[in-house]
Design a protein around this motif. Structure first.
Motif, PDB file in Angstrom:
ATOM      1  N   GLU A 150      73.498 -12.936  96.900  1.00 16.97           N
ATOM      2  CA  GLU A 150      74.773 -12.904  96.177  1.00 16.97           C
ATOM      3  C   GLU A 150      74.711 -11.970  94.973  1.00 16.97           C
ATOM      4  OE1 GLU A 150      75.471 -17.025  95.390  1.00 16.97           O
ATOM      5  OE2 GLU A 150      76.005 -17.401  97.474  1.00 16.97           O
ATOM      6  N   VAL A 151      73.505 -11.808  94.446  1.00 19.38           N
ATOM      7  CA  VAL A 151      73.326 -10.986  93.254  1.00 19.38           C
ATOM      8  C   VAL A 151      72.186  -9.993  93.491  1.00 19.38           C
ATOM      9  CG1 VAL A 151      72.787 -10.991  90.781  1.00 19.38           C
ATOM     10  CG2 VAL A 151      74.044 -12.915  91.786  1.00 19.38           C
ATOM     11  N   VAL A 152      72.411  -8.740  93.109  1.00 23.31           N
ATOM     12  CA  VAL A 152      71.365  -7.725  93.111  1.00 23.31           C
ATOM     13  C   VAL A 152      71.110  -7.346  91.657  1.00 23.31           C
ATOM     14  CG1 VAL A 152      70.717  -5.402  93.859  1.00 23.31           C
ATOM     15  CG2 VAL A 152      72.158  -6.836  95.334  1.00 23.31           C
ATOM     16  N   VAL A 153      69.891  -7.573  91.178  1.00 19.53           N
ATOM     17  CA  VAL A 153      69.556  -7.265  89.789  1.00 19.53           C
ATOM     18  C   VAL A 153      68.724  -5.984  89.744  1.00 19.53           C
ATOM     19  CG1 VAL A 153      68.404  -8.070  87.684  1.00 19.53           C
ATOM     20  CG2 VAL A 153      69.531  -9.729  89.213  1.00 19.53           C
ATOM     21  N   PHE A 154      69.170  -5.025  88.928  1.00 15.77           N
ATOM     22  CA  PHE A 154      68.381  -3.820  88.682  1.00 15.77           C
ATOM     23  C   PHE A 154      67.682  -3.958  87.345  1.00 15.77           C
ATOM     24  CE2 PHE A 154      70.751  -1.892  92.081  1.00 15.77           C
ATOM     25  CZ  PHE A 154      69.929  -0.869  92.543  1.00 15.77           C
ATOM     26  N   GLY A 155      66.372  -3.791  87.342  1.00 20.59           N
ATOM     27  CA  GLY A 155      65.613  -3.851  86.103  1.00 20.59           C
ATOM     28  C   GLY A 155      64.723  -2.636  85.956  1.00 20.59           C
ATOM     29  N   GLY A 156      63.914  -2.647  84.918  1.00 21.52           N
ATOM     30  CA  GLY A 156      62.977  -1.543  84.695  1.00 21.52           C
ATOM     31  C   GLY A 156      63.462  -0.606  83.616  1.00 21.52           C
ATOM     32  N   GLY A 157      62.589   0.306  83.223  1.00 22.39           N
ATOM     33  CA  GLY A 157      62.850   1.198  82.108  1.00 22.39           C
ATOM     34  C   GLY A 157      64.127   2.006  82.226  1.00 22.39           C
ATOM     35  N   VAL A 158      64.458   2.452  83.456  1.00 19.36           N
ATOM     36  CA  VAL A 158      65.646   3.293  83.652  1.00 19.36           C
ATOM     37  C   VAL A 158      66.917   2.588  83.191  1.00 19.36           C
ATOM     38  CG1 VAL A 158      66.811   4.735  85.336  1.00 19.36           C
ATOM     39  CG2 VAL A 158      64.451   4.057  85.728  1.00 19.36           C
ATOM     40  N   MET A 159      66.889   1.264  83.165  1.00 18.82           N
ATOM     41  CA  MET A 159      68.091   0.498  82.889  1.00 18.82           C
ATOM     42  C   MET A 159      68.443   0.461  81.405  1.00 18.82           C
ATOM     43  SD  MET A 159      69.020   0.011  85.883  1.00 18.82           S
ATOM     44  CE  MET A 159      70.433  -1.069  85.630  1.00 18.82           C
ATOM     45  N   GLN A 160      67.748   1.285  80.598  1.00 18.67           N
ATOM     46  CA  GLN A 160      68.184   1.411  79.203  1.00 18.67           C
ATOM     47  C   GLN A 160      69.579   2.032  79.121  1.00 18.67           C
ATOM     48  OE1 GLN A 160      64.793   3.558  77.924  1.00 18.67           O
ATOM     49  NE2 GLN A 160      63.707   1.756  77.163  1.00 18.67           N
ATOM     50  N   SER A 161      69.906   2.871  80.107  1.00 13.71           N
ATOM     51  CA  SER A 161      71.301   3.340  80.201  1.00 13.71           C
ATOM     52  C   SER A 161      71.836   2.957  81.574  1.00 13.71           C
ATOM     53  CB  SER A 161      71.376   4.848  79.986  1.00 13.71           C
ATOM     54  OG  SER A 161      70.434   5.495  80.819  1.00 13.71           O
ATOM     55  N   PRO A 162      72.244   1.692  81.715  1.00 15.80           N
ATOM     56  CA  PRO A 162      72.498   1.161  83.052  1.00 15.80           C
ATOM     57  C   PRO A 162      73.854   1.521  83.647  1.00 15.80           C
ATOM     58  CG  PRO A 162      72.854  -0.561  81.420  1.00 15.80           C
ATOM     59  CD  PRO A 162      72.442   0.683  80.665  1.00 15.80           C
ATOM     60  N   ASP A 163      74.829   1.928  82.793  1.00 16.81           N
ATOM     61  CA  ASP A 163      76.200   2.010  83.296  1.00 16.81           C
ATOM     62  C   ASP A 163      76.361   2.913  84.505  1.00 16.81           C
ATOM     63  OD1 ASP A 163      76.818   0.262  81.383  1.00 16.81           O
ATOM     64  OD2 ASP A 163      77.982   1.631  80.113  1.00 16.81           O
ATOM     65  N   VAL A 164      75.799   4.117  84.425  1.00  8.99           N
ATOM     66  CA  VAL A 164      75.985   5.063  85.521  1.00  8.99           C
ATOM     67  C   VAL A 164      75.367   4.516  86.809  1.00  8.99           C
ATOM     68  CG1 VAL A 164      73.953   6.400  84.834  1.00  8.99           C
ATOM     69  CG2 VAL A 164      75.679   7.462  86.248  1.00  8.99           C
ATOM     70  N   ILE A 165      74.232   3.799  86.683  1.00  3.47           N
ATOM     71  CA  ILE A 165      73.576   3.260  87.884  1.00  3.47           C
ATOM     72  C   ILE A 165      74.384   2.099  88.462  1.00  3.47           C
ATOM     73  CG2 ILE A 165      71.469   2.165  88.770  1.00  3.47           C
ATOM     74  CD1 ILE A 165      69.930   3.614  86.538  1.00  3.47           C
ATOM     75  N   LEU A 166      74.739   1.140  87.599  1.00  8.87           N
ATOM     76  CA  LEU A 166      75.445  -0.041  88.101  1.00  8.87           C
ATOM     77  C   LEU A 166      76.786   0.319  88.728  1.00  8.87           C
ATOM     78  CD1 LEU A 166      74.806  -2.762  85.404  1.00  8.87           C
ATOM     79  CD2 LEU A 166      73.541  -2.258  87.486  1.00  8.87           C
ATOM     80  N   THR A 167      77.532   1.219  88.051  1.00 10.63           N
ATOM     81  CA  THR A 167      78.855   1.593  88.568  1.00 10.63           C
ATOM     82  C   THR A 167      78.712   2.236  89.944  1.00 10.63           C
ATOM     83  OG1 THR A 167      79.511   1.996  86.294  1.00 10.63           O
ATOM     84  CG2 THR A 167      80.958   2.870  88.001  1.00 10.63           C
ATOM     85  N   PHE A 168      77.743   3.161  90.051  1.00  7.17           N
ATOM     86  CA  PHE A 168      77.549   3.853  91.327  1.00  7.17           C
ATOM     87  C   PHE A 168      77.128   2.879  92.421  1.00  7.17           C
ATOM     88  CE2 PHE A 168      75.346   6.181  94.576  1.00  7.17           C
ATOM     89  CZ  PHE A 168      76.076   7.344  94.717  1.00  7.17           C
ATOM     90  N   VAL A 169      76.126   2.046  92.120  1.00  6.63           N
ATOM     91  CA  VAL A 169      75.589   1.173  93.168  1.00  6.63           C
ATOM     92  C   VAL A 169      76.618   0.105  93.567  1.00  6.63           C
ATOM     93  CG1 VAL A 169      73.759  -0.458  93.771  1.00  6.63           C
ATOM     94  CG2 VAL A 169      73.198   1.589  92.473  1.00  6.63           C
ATOM     95  N   GLN A 170      77.330  -0.457  92.581  1.00  7.62           N
ATOM     96  CA  GLN A 170      78.328  -1.479  92.933  1.00  7.62           C
ATOM     97  C   GLN A 170      79.378  -0.893  93.880  1.00  7.62           C
ATOM     98  OE1 GLN A 170      78.593  -5.018  91.612  1.00  7.62           O
ATOM     99  NE2 GLN A 170      79.697  -4.947  93.555  1.00  7.62           N
ATOM    100  N   LYS A 171      79.838   0.325  93.587  1.00 10.47           N
ATOM    101  CA  LYS A 171      80.855   0.961  94.434  1.00 10.47           C
ATOM    102  C   LYS A 171      80.275   1.237  95.829  1.00 10.47           C
ATOM    103  CE  LYS A 171      84.295   4.673  94.216  1.00 10.47           C
ATOM    104  NZ  LYS A 171      83.818   5.709  95.128  1.00 10.47           N
ATOM    105  N   TYR A 172      79.046   1.723  95.856  1.00  5.45           N
ATOM    106  CA  TYR A 172      78.401   2.030  97.137  1.00  5.45           C
ATOM    107  C   TYR A 172      78.256   0.763  97.978  1.00  5.45           C
ATOM    108  CZ  TYR A 172      75.185   4.462 100.329  1.00  5.45           C
ATOM    109  OH  TYR A 172      74.605   5.032 101.432  1.00  5.45           O
ATOM    110  N   VAL A 173      77.834  -0.318  97.320  1.00  6.15           N
ATOM    111  CA  VAL A 173      77.669  -1.592  98.024  1.00  6.15           C
ATOM    112  C   VAL A 173      79.015  -2.088  98.557  1.00  6.15           C
ATOM    113  CG1 VAL A 173      77.188  -4.045  97.616  1.00  6.15           C
ATOM    114  CG2 VAL A 173      75.536  -2.307  96.888  1.00  6.15           C
ATOM    115  N   GLU A 174      80.065  -1.970  97.731  1.00  9.38           N
ATOM    116  CA  GLU A 174      81.391  -2.394  98.194  1.00  9.38           C
ATOM    117  C   GLU A 174      81.826  -1.596  99.418  1.00  9.38           C
ATOM    118  OE1 GLU A 174      83.939  -2.183  94.709  1.00  9.38           O
ATOM    119  OE2 GLU A 174      82.795  -3.820  93.788  1.00  9.38           O
TER     120      GLU A 174
END
Lengths: 315, 315
Positions: free
Chosen positions: A254-278
């Motif tokens: 139900e939930v996919v969590v992205f962690g790690g150093g790259v996630m200091q600026s998470p917006d571009v990653i989360l927005t892209f991946v959420q849209k791709y997953v949808e």
């Protein structure tokens, strides 16, 4: 519940005392140049004893020692099965004995990416969810999955912790693990410099003058519209998104969590991946939520209480 | 244990009476042109009653009816959650009621690829193994996994049955499922003709004159050293092998079973995939064995007894 917690990372070892979902105190030991884990154990002991004192907690009040380790670990037997060029002597160390001698406590050890998932599920981005996958983007790509409230471990403790080693490009780059085209080989910290250097136009890119290319410099250069950086960032986003869909299809979370150093600026990653997953995940029941980890470097330390509380009889 | 068993395939419906791991009798109904499952149910009833008579078994001696269905199925609620352009009316049919009315028996329904894995694990290529993945190569690619002796189902019954929809080529072909570069899009029956037509040199190939290109014609042409056929066969072998490694990394099995129509000539596939797995899968404990399914079209029917025997309380 009180517990001692240790997170053995590639470049440092985190030590902490936790009460339930709260970190009472912690410290970090540099382990980058350490030749063996054995040589570091006295420092770990001293660090934990200092945190105990400062937290006003005694070892006797704790329920055990939880260890997150960067390798393949059999939690049932408290054994390290395989290391990855780090702490290679750990396989022959008797850490259970060390915990008893130093603290009079039982010890449980688990893969570090699984510990991070436990932490985020218990006290962070996936609280309340029983079905979770976590992708930790760093030097490599860590993977972990929980199904129906239980960590996915498998017959040889290898399941799901190899989530970054699902091939997303079957004719792609050689991975350090021996496979071809793993998500990790296509878009992780260790493979990034070579990917950037091989991108057409590299010599005209602002990245050509950078001694050590990491995701922070890549993302910064992409924000400055450097063409090579934009192309490589886009490539990485596709790889991570495809990896997320693979893990969704594999574990039905139900939930996919992205962690790690790259996630200091998470917006571009989360927005892209959420849209791709949808758009691309096949989930007839709804859409998994893509979230950033919220516990940062403390996620694995906060996995201590759920790990020590777990009934391992049916794992 | 005696049971009635039904395998609802894309082009036919298999009906059988099983005693443990033995098929006492079976028959096959053409379903290719059927508009609805409802219209076929009377034929299924009649076929099962005929097999019962011929086998000298009464419905009352059976422990239930097991159904394999080509879609996403919630075995706990005996509900079909999602269909794939076949038997779309099945979602609103009350099959449990039908089984009680016609046979006085309880009914369980499960995804057909999972049923095939149950069959092969109970009576075929994976007997004795508790950790198994199965890849069924046909019009699509069916997936299923068993971990520690239990089918992997997940929170929404979608886990592992989407094994053919792990992306192996993240910038690859569009899949019928909505994703990009799934193993199924890259190397299954429905996508094969287009892949062949798009291969350079197609118009000079012996396959240019073939009205319906399937794996049998592809493999035959490759044996005759047709260049296009060789290239596409090689491509498919890589895709299937990468898919196998992905499933090994995801589920940590001891045995990987390949089934489906393509496996009529299994040697070239098994040899290639076993070698690829040995070279590329990261399995510190040893190497999973790659095997051909041995039950052919009867695998799902023979999943009846394990399905009906399963304790579903902890699934």
């Amino acid at each position: 519940m009180l517990a001692l917690s240790i997170d053995m990372g590639g470049t440092h070892i985190g030590c902490g005392v936790v009460r339930d979902n709260e970190l009472l105190g912690s410290s970090s030991l540099d382990s980058e140049r350490a030749e063996s884990l054995e040589s570091l154990l006295p420092c770990v002991t001293a660090a934990l004893k200092k945190i105990l004192r400062e937290s006003g907690v005694t070892a006797g009040e704790c329920h055990g020692v939880a260890v997150g380790f960067p390798g393949i670990v059999d939690v049932r037997k408290s054994r390290i099965l395989s290391t990855l060029k780090k702490y290679e002597d750990a396989i022959r160390l008797d850490l259970e004995q060390w915990a008893i001698e130093q603290f009079g406590l039982r010890l449980r050890i688990e893969n570090d990416a699984r510990m991070a998932l436990l932490g985020e599920q218990y006290a962070g981005a996936a609280q309340g969810a029983q079905d979770v996958v976590m992708i930790t983007l760093g030097t490599g790509i860590g993977g972990a999955a929980m199904m129906l409230g239980k960590l996915v471990r498998g017959a040889h403790s290898q399941a799901a912790c190899l989530g970054g080693h699902l091939p997303v490009n079957y004719r792609g780059r050689k991975c350090a693990c021996g496979n071809v085209g793993c998500a990790e080989a296509e878009a992780a910290g260790w493979s990034l410099p070579q990917i950037v250097r091989e991108t057409p136009g590299f010599h005209e890119s602002s990245l050509a003058g950078v001694a050590h290319i990491d995701f922070q410099t890549l993302f910064a250069a992409a924000r400055n519209e450097d063409a090579v950086a934009c192309a490589v960032q886009q490539h990485c986003l596709y790889v991570w998104a495809a990896n997320a869909v693979a893990l969704i299809h594999a574990y039905d979370p139900e939930v996919v969590v992205f962690g790690g150093g790259v996630m200091q600026s998470p917006d571009v990653i989360l927005t892209f991946v959420q849209k791709y997953v949808e758009e691309h995940a096949w989930t007839s029941w709804g859409t998994p939520r893509v979230r950033a980890a919220v516990l940062g470097g403390n996620a694995a330390l906060l996995g201590a209480v759920p790990l020590l509380s777990e009934d391992l009889r049916h794992t």
